[in-house]
Design a protein around this motif. Structure first.
Motif, PDB file in Angstrom:
ATOM      1  N   ILE A  25      -7.239  27.303  -4.500  1.00 49.98           N
ATOM      2  CA  ILE A  25      -8.424  26.455  -4.464  1.00 49.98           C
ATOM      3  C   ILE A  25      -8.229  25.367  -5.506  1.00 49.98           C
ATOM      4  O   ILE A  25      -8.197  25.647  -6.703  1.00 49.98           O
ATOM      5  CB  ILE A  25      -9.695  27.281  -4.746  1.00 49.98           C
ATOM      6  N   LEU A  26      -8.084  24.126  -5.047  1.00 58.44           N
ATOM      7  CA  LEU A  26      -7.726  23.018  -5.932  1.00 58.44           C
ATOM      8  C   LEU A  26      -8.741  21.894  -5.799  1.00 58.44           C
ATOM      9  O   LEU A  26      -8.921  21.327  -4.717  1.00 58.44           O
ATOM     10  CB  LEU A  26      -6.327  22.498  -5.585  1.00 58.44           C
ATOM     11  N   ASP A  27      -9.388  21.567  -6.898  1.00 52.74           N
ATOM     12  CA  ASP A  27     -10.408  20.526  -6.926  1.00 52.74           C
ATOM     13  C   ASP A  27      -9.782  19.207  -7.374  1.00 52.74           C
ATOM     14  O   ASP A  27      -9.355  19.083  -8.521  1.00 52.74           O
ATOM     15  CB  ASP A  27     -11.522  20.949  -7.890  1.00 52.74           C
ATOM     16  N   GLU A  28      -9.723  18.240  -6.473  1.00 53.88           N
ATOM     17  CA  GLU A  28      -9.190  16.904  -6.764  1.00 53.88           C
ATOM     18  C   GLU A  28      -7.815  16.989  -7.454  1.00 53.88           C
ATOM     19  O   GLU A  28      -7.609  16.418  -8.535  1.00 53.88           O
ATOM     20  CB  GLU A  28     -10.169  16.126  -7.655  1.00 53.88           C
ATOM     21  N   PRO A  29      -6.834  17.645  -6.851  1.00 54.02           N
ATOM     22  CA  PRO A  29      -5.541  17.828  -7.532  1.00 54.02           C
ATOM     23  C   PRO A  29      -4.765  16.540  -7.759  1.00 54.02           C
ATOM     24  O   PRO A  29      -3.886  16.500  -8.628  1.00 54.02           O
ATOM     25  CB  PRO A  29      -4.781  18.772  -6.598  1.00 54.02           C
ATOM     26  N   THR A  30      -5.061  15.480  -7.004  1.00 55.62           N
ATOM     27  CA  THR A  30      -4.346  14.212  -7.189  1.00 55.62           C
ATOM     28  C   THR A  30      -5.197  13.159  -7.885  1.00 55.62           C
ATOM     29  O   THR A  30      -4.762  12.017  -8.019  1.00 55.62           O
ATOM     30  CB  THR A  30      -3.867  13.649  -5.831  1.00 55.62           C
ATOM     31  N   ASN A  31      -6.378  13.543  -8.362  1.00 53.65           N
ATOM     32  CA  ASN A  31      -7.272  12.571  -8.987  1.00 53.65           C
ATOM     33  C   ASN A  31      -6.656  12.010 -10.268  1.00 53.65           C
ATOM     34  O   ASN A  31      -6.236  12.749 -11.152  1.00 53.65           O
ATOM     35  CB  ASN A  31      -8.618  13.227  -9.316  1.00 53.65           C
ATOM     36  N   GLY A  32      -6.620  10.701 -10.391  1.00 52.88           N
ATOM     37  CA  GLY A  32      -6.117  10.056 -11.593  1.00 52.88           C
ATOM     38  C   GLY A  32      -4.605   9.925 -11.675  1.00 52.88           C
ATOM     39  O   GLY A  32      -4.087   9.390 -12.655  1.00 52.88           O
ATOM     40  N   LEU A  33      -3.889  10.405 -10.670  1.00 54.59           N
ATOM     41  CA  LEU A  33      -2.434  10.330 -10.699  1.00 54.59           C
ATOM     42  C   LEU A  33      -1.948   8.970 -10.211  1.00 54.59           C
ATOM     43  O   LEU A  33      -2.577   8.332  -9.366  1.00 54.59           O
ATOM     44  CB  LEU A  33      -1.827  11.427  -9.829  1.00 54.59           C
ATOM     45  N   ASP A  34      -0.793   8.548 -10.732  1.00 60.07           N
ATOM     46  CA  ASP A  34      -0.171   7.344 -10.203  1.00 60.07           C
ATOM     47  C   ASP A  34       0.499   7.689  -8.873  1.00 60.07           C
ATOM     48  O   ASP A  34       0.469   8.842  -8.417  1.00 60.07           O
ATOM     49  CB  ASP A  34       0.818   6.745 -11.200  1.00 60.07           C
ATOM     50  N   ILE A  35       1.110   6.697  -8.249  1.00 55.97           N
ATOM     51  CA  ILE A  35       1.682   6.913  -6.911  1.00 55.97           C
ATOM     52  C   ILE A  35       2.753   7.993  -6.942  1.00 55.97           C
ATOM     53  O   ILE A  35       2.776   8.897  -6.091  1.00 55.97           O
ATOM     54  CB  ILE A  35       2.255   5.598  -6.350  1.00 55.97           C
ATOM     55  N   GLU A  36       3.641   7.934  -7.944  1.00 60.04           N
ATOM     56  CA  GLU A  36       4.713   8.922  -8.026  1.00 60.04           C
ATOM     57  C   GLU A  36       4.159  10.326  -8.234  1.00 60.04           C
ATOM     58  O   GLU A  36       4.577  11.277  -7.574  1.00 60.04           O
ATOM     59  CB  GLU A  36       5.663   8.570  -9.174  1.00 60.04           C
ATOM     60  N   GLY A  37       3.170  10.455  -9.132  1.00 62.60           N
ATOM     61  CA  GLY A  37       2.572  11.760  -9.386  1.00 62.60           C
ATOM     62  C   GLY A  37       1.854  12.304  -8.166  1.00 62.60           C
ATOM     63  O   GLY A  37       1.897  13.506  -7.889  1.00 62.60           O
TER      64      GLY A  37
END
Length: 245
Positions: free
Chosen positions: A155-167
């Motif tokens: 269960i992952l809440d906004e796992p890509t939030n705030g990441l740059d494109i590579e991240g």
């Protein structure tokens, strides 16, 4: 086959009357299920109630057939969680953070820590202090911690939030790999619809605390061209239904 997640008539309202109301949903084994909706739609609230971090006003959640409210330990036994920002002890190395987290699980040794470091692409950085990690690396460290117990559901809440494109790409590829190679079922929240289209097999659209639409991503994109167009159509249909209610 028994669903991994069953939610029935779930309601959790805060004093400002925001929250979720009469939510029903099912997530099957092997799904990468994406909760999509704007900020404040209720995505994090659902996940907090689901993982025991908040108490529902009414309704029921079952994980692997076990009711969360009545049999919490059994329900959460095969679940890994990362809600909101991934936290770490910044004065410790990434590996040391994982060694500390492993103490909460029986039978988790150095070999498993090696495995999750490899799965999340952190092997080369494991001895660096977390203070020097980028946001993307901290997110991957949080994911590594959630993976320690060999969960069958993440269960992952906004796992890509705030990441740059590579991240963002690295996080997405990691989750797709885990679903394919580890047979992990995912419940992911996001307000980034392009990521949902690339990552998820199914989505549920939350709007003002209510689930207003669900569907297979493949079918929605085939019918509407893009997931964004499908989302706008779901909103339009929900607004029309409310007007005639």
């Amino acid at each position: 086959m028994q669903p991994v997640i069953e939610v029935r008539q779930l309601t959790k309202l805060y004093r400002n009357q925001r929250g979720i109301a009469d939510l029903n949903m099912t997530v099957q084994q092997g799904d990468i299920y994406g909760f999509f909706g704007p900020n404040g739609a209720g995505k994090t609230t659902v996940m907090k109630v689901m993982t025991g971090l908040a108490r529902a006003d009414r309704g029921e959640i079952r994980l692997f057939g076990q009711p969360v409210s009545a049999r919490y330990e059994q329900a959460m036994a095969q679940v890994g969680v990362m809600i909101e920002a991934a936290e770490a002890y910044t004065y410790m190395s990434g590996r040391r953070n994982l060694e500390l987290a492993a103490r909460f699980y029986p039978g988790i040794g150095q070999a498993r820590i090696d495995e999750v470091l490899e799965l999340t692409g952190l092997t080369a950085y494991q001895h660096e202090k977390a203070a020097g990690y980028s946001l993307g690396m901290k997110q991957r460290l949080g994911l590594a911690g959630a993976l320690l117990s060999k969960p069958k559901l993440l269960i992952l809440d906004e796992p890509t939030n705030g990441l740059d494109i590579e991240g963002t790409v690295q996080m997405r590829e990691t989750m797709l790999c885990l679903a394919r190679e580890e047979s992990i079922t995912f419940l992911i929240s996001s307000h980034l619809i392009h990521e949902m289209e690339l990552m998820c097999s199914r989505i549920g659209v939350l709007h003002h605390g209510r689930l207003i639409g669900e569907g297979l991503v493949k079918e929605l994109t085939e019918a509407h061209g893009t997931l964004e167009r499908a989302y706008l159509r779901i909103l339009e249909n929900a607004g029309r239904a409310a007007a005639y209610a």
